[in-house]
Design an enzyme around this catalytic site. Sequence first.
Site, PDB file in Angstrom:
ATOM      1  N   HIS A 118       0.863  -0.944   0.087  1.00 20.55           N
ATOM      2  CA  HIS A 118       0.009   0.198   0.061  1.00 20.55           C
ATOM      3  C   HIS A 118       0.790   1.201   0.154  1.00 20.55           C
ATOM      4  CE1 HIS A 118       0.562  -0.976   4.232  1.00 20.55           C
ATOM      5  NE2 HIS A 118       0.431  -0.001   4.428  1.00 20.55           N
ATOM      6  N   VAL A 119       0.469   2.367  -0.634  1.00 14.26           N
ATOM      7  CA  VAL A 119       1.210   3.550  -0.692  1.00 14.26           C
ATOM      8  C   VAL A 119       0.425   4.723   0.298  1.00 14.26           C
ATOM      9  CG1 VAL A 119       1.885   5.313  -2.267  1.00 14.26           C
ATOM     10  CG2 VAL A 119       1.633   3.074  -3.162  1.00 14.26           C
TER      11      VAL A 119
END
Lengths: 310, 310
Positions: A248-249
Site C-alpha cells: 500500500h502507498v
Amino acid sequence: NGDATASRKSLSGVELVSVLNDKTSQKAIFVHGRIASAKSEQTADDAVILLEKKPFNQSQLQEILSSQTKLTVDLENDIYSTYTAYPPPLVSDIKATIICPAAEKHIRKYMKQKLTVVRETKEDYLNITMPFLEKQIASNVFNLQWVFNILEHKAETERVLFEDDNKNTGFMLMPDMKWDRSDVKSLYVMALPHKRGLKSIRDLTAEHIPLLENIQTKGLEVIEKLFKIPANELRVYFHYQPSYYHLHVHINHIELDLPGTEALRAHLLSDVIENLKLTGDYYQNKTFTFVLQENNFLFTEFAKANKALN
Amino acid sequence: NGDATASRKSLSGVELVSVLNDKTSQKAIFVHGRIASAKSEQTADDAVILLEKKPFNQSQLQEILSSQTKLTVDLENDIYSTYTAYPPPLVSDIKATIICPAAEKHIRKYMKQKLTVVRETKEDYLNITMPFLEKQIASNVFNLQWVFNILEHKAETERVLFEDDNKNTGFMLMPDMKWDRSDVKSLYVMALPHKRGLKSIRDLTAEHIPLLENIQTKGLEVIEKLFKIPANELRVYFHYQPSYYHLHVHINHIELDLPGTEALRAHLLSDVIENLKLTGDYYQNKTFTFVLQENNFLFTEFAKANKALN
C-alpha cells in the site's frame, strides 16, 4: 472517591508509581499510577494516565496576551528577550486520559520501548523475515481479510474515493483512518493495489512499474480533482517494514508532521519507480535499514538470529 | 510601560496583529503583535512573540496529580475516560520569546512558509541548481570559511571529538550546535570530511566509497567509545538539499525527534554506499525529490525555470 458512578472532579487520590514514557517533543507524558479503588477504600487500582498539553487555541490568544499572564525574565539582550510565562489557568488546559483499572497489557502498551536500528540484507530477508511473515500469514496472525473486504466491496464501500479495477495495475483510494476529511491540509489517503501477493516493496520488480506509475499518475490526478491539492504538496511513499503486508502507498499533505515519514521507514514512490527502472531486482538485493521496537515480533526473530545487535 | 530599563512583568499592553505560524504538533504559536513603545506612549513597536508550551517537568508530576488539578469530563466509557484538566498555574509555565522592536525581516522569518515538493532531475541539477550554487559560492554568499577554519584547526579546536587527517578519506567529528552534550540520548554529531569540493551527495561517485566507509566504520566506533552509544542506536544520514555545501554527515540518536530526518530530505549513509557500489554514477543520474520553502533562493530558481510547480 468512594462513589463509582460520580465523575472524577480532580486528580486527587492519584498516586504516582512511575513515568512510563516522557514524550518531550510532543509535550506529553504517560504515567503509571494507583487510584483509590471505587469498591473499597483500603485498596487501590492500577491506572495509566496520559497527559498531553494542548496546542494554543487561537481564540484565547488575546487572553494570553494580557496582564493575566505573568512573566519572569530568563534573558534580555537588545531586541531579544526570553521569559517564563504563567498564563491564567483557564487557557492552560491539558488533555488527560485515564485507563483504570489498568491491566498489565495497558501498562506495557504505553511504556517506552527501546528502539533498535536493524539492517536486513537480502539473506536476512530470505532466512529470517520471509519465513516469519509466511508463518504469520499461514496461521492468520497477520489477517488481511479486512483489506480483501475493501477490495471486494464487502466493507467500507461508502468510503471509497476512487477505483481503477484493473487486476494488475488497478487500485483503490481510501481515506486513512487518521484523517477525518474535515481539513485538506491534513489529507491522508491510502492507495491499495488490487494485485494480491505483494507483501511489501521487497516483492516489487520491474514488472510492477505500470502499477506504480498508474498510482503516481492517476492517483494524484484524482486527489487534485477531489481535494484541490496538487502533486507538489503531497508526500507519496511506502513503509518498510509496513504495518500490514498487502502492498500500500501512503499519500499525505507535506504540512502534516507524521512519525512514519522518516528515512529509516519511508521510501518515496518516485524513488522506488526510478530504482526499479535502474535494475529490476533492486529491492530483492537491497539491504534495508529500519527501526524496530524491542517488543516487535520481528525484532525477536532478528535477535534470535543474533542479527539485531549490530 | 514607559520605563525602558525595567523588565517586563506581564504580557499586558501587547496587541495581537496576526498569527504568523500555528505549530500545533509542537504546541507552539508565533505571533505578530504591537507593544506600546518605550520611547513614547503614543506609538507602538512591532514585535514578534514566540510562545511554546514546555514539556512536562517530572519533578512537578506529584503536584499535577493532586486535588489542585481540576477536571471536566469529555468522555467516560468502561475503564477509559478522557478529561480536560486544569493544572495549577505554577506548573503551566510556557516559554515566551519577544523580539521588539521587530523589523520586517524578523516578522518574515517566523511567518509560515508554503512548502513545495521539487523534483530535481539530472538535467535540472546541471541547468538550474549547479549554476546557482556556483554563482553563490563565487560571490561568497555561501561562505564555507567557518568549515575550513574547523578543518584547519583555526576555530572550535576544543570541540573536536576525533580527527582522521587523511586528505582523501579523513574526517573530523564535531558535536552539532544543537547538542549541549549533557544527555547522550540527544547525541548529535557531525562528520566533516577533509576532502574539499564535494558540495553534496550529488557529487559522490564510486571513488568516494573509501571515505564514506571510513566515516561509517571509524566514526561510529569512536562514538561508541566516547559516548557508549552503539551503531544500532544511531541515525546516520546526509541532507539533500543540505544547509551548507561542504559534504557532511549527520549522526544522531534514534530517540531524537528531528525535522530533517524525513525521507524527503534524509539519505542514509548505508544506502548511499550501497547505491554507489551498484552504480558509480547513481547520484549524478538520480532524480531527487525534496521540499523547499517558497522563500528559499533555490525555489526561486526552480520557479523561474517553471520547474517548481509540478
